[in-house]
Motif scaffolding. Structure first.
Motif, short mmCIF file in Angstrom:
data_model
loop_
_atom_site.label_atom_id
_atom_site.label_comp_id
_atom_site.label_asym_id
_atom_site.label_seq_id
_atom_site.Cartn_x
_atom_site.Cartn_y
_atom_site.Cartn_z
N ALA A 84 -26.94 4.41 -14.60
CA ALA A 84 -26.59 4.60 -13.42
C ALA A 84 -27.76 5.18 -12.15
O ALA A 84 -27.75 4.97 -11.07
N PHE A 85 -28.84 5.31 -12.93
CA PHE A 85 -30.14 5.55 -12.16
C PHE A 85 -31.11 4.67 -12.63
O PHE A 85 -32.23 5.10 -13.14
N LYS A 86 -30.88 3.59 -12.41
CA LYS A 86 -31.89 2.44 -12.91
C LYS A 86 -33.49 2.56 -12.19
O LYS A 86 -34.41 2.56 -13.12
N SER A 87 -33.48 2.67 -11.00
CA SER A 87 -34.80 2.77 -10.40
C SER A 87 -35.04 3.96 -9.39
O SER A 87 -34.77 3.75 -8.37
N PRO A 88 -35.46 5.07 -9.75
CA PRO A 88 -35.21 6.40 -9.06
C PRO A 88 -36.20 6.18 -7.81
O PRO A 88 -36.17 7.02 -6.90
N THR A 89 -37.44 5.42 -7.98
CA THR A 89 -38.20 5.25 -6.93
C THR A 89 -37.84 4.75 -5.82
O THR A 89 -38.11 4.91 -4.54
N HIS A 90 -36.80 3.90 -5.90
CA HIS A 90 -36.32 3.24 -4.78
C HIS A 90 -35.11 3.56 -4.36
O HIS A 90 -34.15 3.25 -3.30
N MET A 91 -34.49 4.73 -4.80
CA MET A 91 -32.88 5.14 -4.92
C MET A 91 -32.78 5.64 -3.60
O MET A 91 -31.62 5.25 -2.83
N ASP A 92 -33.84 6.53 -3.14
CA ASP A 92 -33.44 7.12 -1.64
C ASP A 92 -33.32 6.08 -0.58
O ASP A 92 -32.64 6.08 0.17
N LYS A 93 -33.98 4.76 -0.82
CA LYS A 93 -33.80 3.96 0.15
C LYS A 93 -32.52 3.06 0.23
O LYS A 93 -32.00 2.54 1.08
N GLN A 94 -31.87 3.04 -0.97
CA GLN A 94 -30.87 2.14 -0.96
C GLN A 94 -29.43 3.09 -0.90
O GLN A 94 -28.35 2.69 -0.56
#
Lengths: 394, 221
Positions: free
Chosen positions: A86-96
């Protein structure tokens, strides 16, 4: 339980899950009236992590959404893989991700993560619940004599000097300096390894209090993971520890919204001075003992005993498998057992004179069992193996 | 042809089999690869991409789509007799849904699908949410929903709800092509065949296309 996590915090939560994934394979979630706890324990039970998200971390928090009468709070265990999914790429998560909703229904067998993303996309993950129990480790973080507050950068830069193959680090804390060095296993060929030692001055740290000078050894993998997590959040790291055999506690918190505790089991370092004492074998037991000082409580009742013992007497585990009196009668070789150089260069002698019941590593365990098939079979060695297994079987 | 770079990228994207069927038509070049009679991918290069283009006879040849260009290299590719290309399209089957999506956003969705899954369920419906992609993992289920109002959806037409299952490894084959394309048209026919048409825009405003036919998984019932 139902709660909403706003976009920027989803990134923090994602990083948390990724950090926890470096610790254990299972994730325990517990909802309390004012917070949510995430916990994990590694397979060897030598490392434990607990992260608490307070109510104000969430944009909406309803602990009793399904209005059950049970006031205990909901608990569940899920597989770490599912959580990572569910949290694949935390670095980009805030953008998506705009919003995350976490739902836990006491009747259902699924934990639901619903991510509302940009472009109107909704991603829903129905994660199977494996168990409904909570797990908690017993450790003391207050009232410990040694406390260091450091920016994670200093420590991670120091760790950058270590080899990737190093799996344990020894911390020698004195009032003058903090020395970090890679732990060298007793039966590794010394000609093939690199010893690294870094000395840090107390002035490098935000706060440095050593009430009881000591030396501790703990695993590097988890230490690296928690440092990476702390560094990503740009928060200071508090290190609380006592002495060998007692857990070292790493605390990261931002004051209001969340608090993370990482607990690592410690063991005694390998050095000639310590090995020359009667309990020379202690140093050898590292790998096995490392598993025990931190234990899970509710999950495994019988461990409770271990923990309470652990708290009553200083590192009882070492005493527990302490070698009987005849130890002293054995050849001198034994007493310099901790001196890794001697042993490593002399595998033959190692076989004959080594203490049978307290292997340092798996390699050694193998050699111990091999003894059973040899002519020089010593029934006492069997006895000790059983002892060791008992302490480890949990 | 001015530059082989774009063509090379396109051919790379469909290169999941050793051999391709090469078909030169008066309108352009078409290269087709097939995987186990389940997936058929074609790259289509319209004739206007070439500065010089002559077709003498309509023959099918077969060759390996390897590195195709080089500035001053004569590249000779041995040809084999072409196998017949599978005709996956059924003239009788009508089209039940057609979607136009932004390729990059669609790729983003596919990347996020769980790697361990084998099957992907695609649900299309005239009602909200219009598109949902469901994957079944070992114990977990995850679901991605995209409404037709989404920015990534440039057009959506679907008269009645359909639910189709595809092999996820087959769907993954299109990811390379998606990465270099700008737009994707997704068509479902009534027999479940999924057709994806991808448009690749070159720097010189000319276009190249790739096309994927994917055969559905049939339910056991």
């Amino acid at each position: 339980m139902k709660c909403h996590v706003p976009g920027p915090n989803v990134k923090v939560l994602g990083r948390t899950i990724h950090a926890l994934a470096r610790f254990g394979d299972e994730l325990y979630l517990e909802s309390l009236p004012d917070s949510i706890l995430l916990r994990t324990l590694n397979a060897a039970e030598s490392a434990y992590a607990m992260i608490k998200f307070n109510k104000n971390f969430f944009s909406h928090f309803n602990y009793n959404f399904y209005s059950t009468e049970d006031n205990e709070g909901l608990k569940c265990k899920i597989s770490m893989k599912s959580a990572l999914n569910a949290f694949k790429s935390p670095t980009h998560m805030d953008k998506q991700v705009e919003n995350l909703e976490i739902k836990l229904d006491p009747e259902s067998s699924k934990l639901i993560f619903q991510l509302k993303c940009k472009h109107g996309i909704v991603k829903t993950y129905y994660v199977s619940i494996l168990d409904c129990k909570a797990m908690q480790a017993v450790y003391t973080k207050d009232l410990v004599p040694n406390r260091i507050i450091s920016s994670p950068r200093i420590l991670s830069e120091a760790l950058g000097n270590f080899q990737i193959s190093d799996d344990q680090v020894t911390l020698e804390a004195t009032n003058q300096s903090l020395i970090l060095r890679n732990y060298v296993d007793a039966n590794i060929d010394l000609t093939k390894i690199i010893r690294t030692q870094i000395s840090l001055k107390p002035s490098e740290f935000d706060s440095y209090t050593i009430g009881d000078e000591t030396t501790i050894t703990f695993t590097l993998k988890e230490f690296r993971a928690l440092l990476a997590f702390t560094e990503a959040l740009n928060l200071p790291l508090q290190l609380h520890f006592e002495t060998t055999g007692r857990p070292a506690v790493f605390i990261v918190h931002n004051g209001t919204t969340f608090e993370a505790h990482f607990v690592l089991a410690t063991s005694k370092p390998d050095s000639a001075t310590q090995a020359s004492t009667q309990n020379s074998s202690r140093t050898d037991k590292k790998r096995k003992e490392v598993n025990n000082p931190v234990g899970s409580a509710k999950k495994k009742p019988h461990l409770d005993i271990d923990i309470s013992k652990c708290l009553d007497e200083d590192s009882h585990l070492f005493n527990y498998i302490d070698i009987p009196e005849e130890m002293d009668l054995r050849p001198i070789k034994v007493t310099i057992d901790g001196n890794s150089g001697d042993k490593a260069n002399d595998p033959e002698e190692n076989m004959n004179f080594d203490i049978p019941g307290s292997p340092t590593s798996r390699i050694k365990i193998k050699s111990v069992f091999k003894r059973c098939f040899e002519n020089t079979f010593d029934p006492r060695s069997i006895e000790r193996i059983v002892l060791a297994e008992n302490s480890d079987s949990d | 042809m001015d530059s082989g770079k774009a063509l090379y990228g396109l051919l790379k994207a469909i290169q999941f089999q050793e051999c391709a069927v090469f078909c030169a038509m008066s309108e352009g070049l078409k290269l087709t690869v097939e995987e186990g009679k389940c997936v058929q991918a074609s790259a289509y290069v319209p004739a206007d991409n070439f500065t010089e283009y002559h077709v003498r006879e309509d023959v099918d040849v077969m060759f390996k789509p390897q590195s195709v260009h080089n500035v001053m290299t004569d590249c000779e590719i041995s040809t084999q007799t072409a196998d017949s290309v599978l005709e996956l399209r059924d003239e009788d089957a009508s089209e039940v849904a057609k979607l136009v999506l932004k390729a990059s956003a669609f790729l983003g969705l596919l990347v996020d699908l769980e790697r361990s899954c084998d099957v992907m369920e695609l649900n299309l419906s005239p009602d909200h949410p219009n598109v949902s992609i469901v994957t079944y993992g070992m114990q977990d289920r995850s679901c991605i929903e995209v409404p037709k109002s989404s920015d990534m959806m440039q057009s959506f037409s679907c008269e009645q709800a359909v639910s189709l299952k595809y092999q996820l490894p087959h769907i993954r084959l299109i990811m390379k092509a998606l990465a270099i394309s700008s737009k994707v048209v997704l068509r479902c026919s009534s027999n479940g065949l999924l057709l994806l048409q991808l448009k690749l825009e070159k720097d010189d405003q000319r276009q190249m296309f790739s096309e994927f036919h994917i055969v559905p998984l049939l339910d056991d019932y």
